[in-house]
Design a protein around this motif. Structure first.
Motif, short mmCIF file in Angstrom:
data_model
loop_
_atom_site.label_atom_id
_atom_site.label_comp_id
_atom_site.label_asym_id
_atom_site.label_seq_id
_atom_site.Cartn_x
_atom_site.Cartn_y
_atom_site.Cartn_z
N ASP A 130 0.84 -1.19 0.00
CA ASP A 130 0.00 0.00 0.00
C ASP A 130 0.88 1.24 0.00
O ASP A 130 2.08 1.19 0.18
N GLY A 131 0.25 2.38 -0.13
CA GLY A 131 0.98 3.63 -0.08
C GLY A 131 0.60 4.52 -1.25
O GLY A 131 -0.27 4.17 -2.06
N PRO A 132 1.24 5.69 -1.36
CA PRO A 132 0.92 6.62 -2.45
C PRO A 132 1.28 6.02 -3.81
O PRO A 132 2.27 5.31 -3.95
N TYR A 133 0.48 6.33 -4.80
CA TYR A 133 0.69 5.79 -6.14
C TYR A 133 1.60 6.71 -6.96
O TYR A 133 1.57 7.93 -6.82
N THR A 134 2.37 6.08 -7.82
CA THR A 134 3.18 6.79 -8.79
C THR A 134 2.73 6.34 -10.18
O THR A 134 2.67 5.14 -10.45
N THR A 135 2.42 7.28 -11.04
CA THR A 135 2.01 6.98 -12.41
C THR A 135 3.21 7.18 -13.34
O THR A 135 3.88 8.20 -13.26
N VAL A 136 3.45 6.20 -14.18
CA VAL A 136 4.58 6.26 -15.10
C VAL A 136 4.14 5.83 -16.49
O VAL A 136 3.43 4.84 -16.65
N LEU A 137 4.59 6.59 -17.50
CA LEU A 137 4.46 6.20 -18.89
C LEU A 137 5.86 5.95 -19.43
O LEU A 137 6.72 6.82 -19.32
N CYS A 138 6.09 4.77 -19.99
CA CYS A 138 7.41 4.39 -20.48
C CYS A 138 7.34 4.16 -21.98
O CYS A 138 6.47 3.43 -22.46
N ALA A 139 8.27 4.77 -22.71
CA ALA A 139 8.27 4.66 -24.17
C ALA A 139 9.61 4.16 -24.67
O ALA A 139 10.65 4.40 -24.06
N MET A 140 9.57 3.47 -25.81
CA MET A 140 10.77 3.09 -26.54
C MET A 140 10.80 3.85 -27.86
O MET A 140 9.77 4.05 -28.49
N VAL A 141 12.00 4.27 -28.24
CA VAL A 141 12.21 5.01 -29.49
C VAL A 141 13.17 4.21 -30.35
O VAL A 141 14.18 3.71 -29.84
N GLU A 142 12.87 4.09 -31.63
CA GLU A 142 13.77 3.39 -32.53
C GLU A 142 13.70 4.02 -33.91
O GLU A 142 12.81 4.84 -34.20
N PHE A 143 14.64 3.63 -34.73
CA PHE A 143 14.69 4.11 -36.12
C PHE A 143 14.69 2.90 -37.02
O PHE A 143 15.52 2.00 -36.88
N GLU A 144 13.76 2.86 -37.95
CA GLU A 144 13.60 1.70 -38.82
C GLU A 144 14.76 1.54 -39.78
O GLU A 144 15.08 0.43 -40.20
N THR A 145 15.41 2.64 -40.13
CA THR A 145 16.55 2.59 -41.04
C THR A 145 17.83 2.44 -40.24
O THR A 145 18.05 3.17 -39.27
N GLY A 146 18.67 1.51 -40.63
CA GLY A 146 19.91 1.28 -39.91
C GLY A 146 21.00 2.27 -40.28
O GLY A 146 20.77 3.26 -40.99
#
Length: 303
Positions: free
Chosen positions: A99-115
């Motif tokens: 229990d306890g206070p909540y933390t909201t997190v949004l996590c993203a990944m970034v990539e490039f399709e061209t090498g």
């Protein structure tokens, strides 16, 4: 050859490497929770919605506190962990207990399709931290963070798709923030901040197949040939002709994989007098021949 006033050099590079981003974790957590980046190989960023978390990084003795509205980005997939306590949680992935206070997190990944070597990513540090209370943070970045969090909270149909597209925009705004706030820039981003070098780069990117030489690029920058070459090399770590060859071969590989033009046509578009000269240049820069790229693309499409 004059520069088009509205030519956006940063957007040209990001578009050419085909920027893609997506939210891979989202939620509210409390108690003994942790997100561990072990095994992550792509750029990641985390937007804290509400509450707070502790950020643990490799080589840092003390964790960093991040709070609602803060964002942290790891351009080179450096190891890190977000947790609900100041103590690092070995081996844990995103879990939530107690229990306890909540933390909201949004996590993203970034990539490039061209090498290939991406000059924007090469110029970024191991981590970028954007503080919500920082007076230098742009209104656009603040507004986008609020929009992403509101979209997450609303839980409406299509939320994932909306958040994924907003994550791509967020990546670009964080790049802007870094360029405006960093005490020292490196590589391509430093060149973007140098008005004269950026003018020459923009001309090169607008017309990569033109008959560029060091002196013609120097004229675009309104600099002497010697001063331009020294300044360019000091910022980008390569000569103007090396950069031109690198960029041409990046574009060539894209066209080879798309298979909409012959090797001879690609050579002509990129300023090579003969197909043989192009093939030699491609192998010198890329380490493989144009035919190898075509075969790889064909094999990939048949999988």
């Amino acid at each position: 050859m004059s520069e088009t006033p509205d030519f956006d050099l940063l957007s040209d590079v990001l578009h050419s490497f085909r920027l893609r981003a997506g939210i891979f974790k989202q939620g509210s957590y409390c108690g003994a929770w942790a997100l561990d980046a072990t095994g992550v190989t792509r750029t990641t960023f985390h937007l804290i919605g509400r509450g707070q978390a502790w950020l643990h990084r490799e080589g840092e003795a003390e964790p960093m506190v991040v709070r609602g509205g803060d964002l942290v980005m790891f351009p080179h997939a450096a190891w890190h962990q977000l947790s609900g306590t100041p103590q690092r949680q070995p081996g844990m992935h995103l879990t939530s207990t107690g229990d306890g206070p909540y933390t909201t997190v949004l996590c993203a990944m970034v990539e490039f399709e061209t090498g290939g070597l991406n000059p924007v990513m090469q110029a970024l540090p191991a981590a970028i931290v954007v503080r919500s209370e920082d007076q230098g943070t742009s209104a656009e970045l603040h507004a986008l963070a609020r929009l992403m969090l509101a979209e997450y909270d609303a839980g409406a149909a299509g939320r994932q798709g909306v958040l994924d597209r907003l994550a791509e925009v967020m990546f670009v705004l964080v790049l802007r923030h870094h360029m405006q706030r960093a005490q020292e820039l490196q590589g391509f981003l430093a060149a973007l901040k140098d008005e004269r070098i950026a003018r020459a780069l923009a001309a090169l990117h607008r017309a990569p197949g033109a008959d560029w030489r060091v002196d013609t690029l120097a004229r675009e920058a309104n600099m002497s040939r010697t001063v331009f070459a020294e300044r360019f090399g000091g910022l980008l770590g390569q000569t103007p002709m090396q950069y031109l060859a690198m960029w041409r071969m990046h574009l060539a590989e894209q066209m080879l994989r798309e298979r909409r033009a012959s090797v001879a046509q690609i050579a002509e578009r990129l300023g090579y007098q003969t197909e043989a000269a192009f093939r030699r240049a491609f192998r010198r820069v890329r380490g493989i021949g144009p035919g190898d790229v075509r075969r790889q693309a064909r094999a990939g499409s048949n999988e």
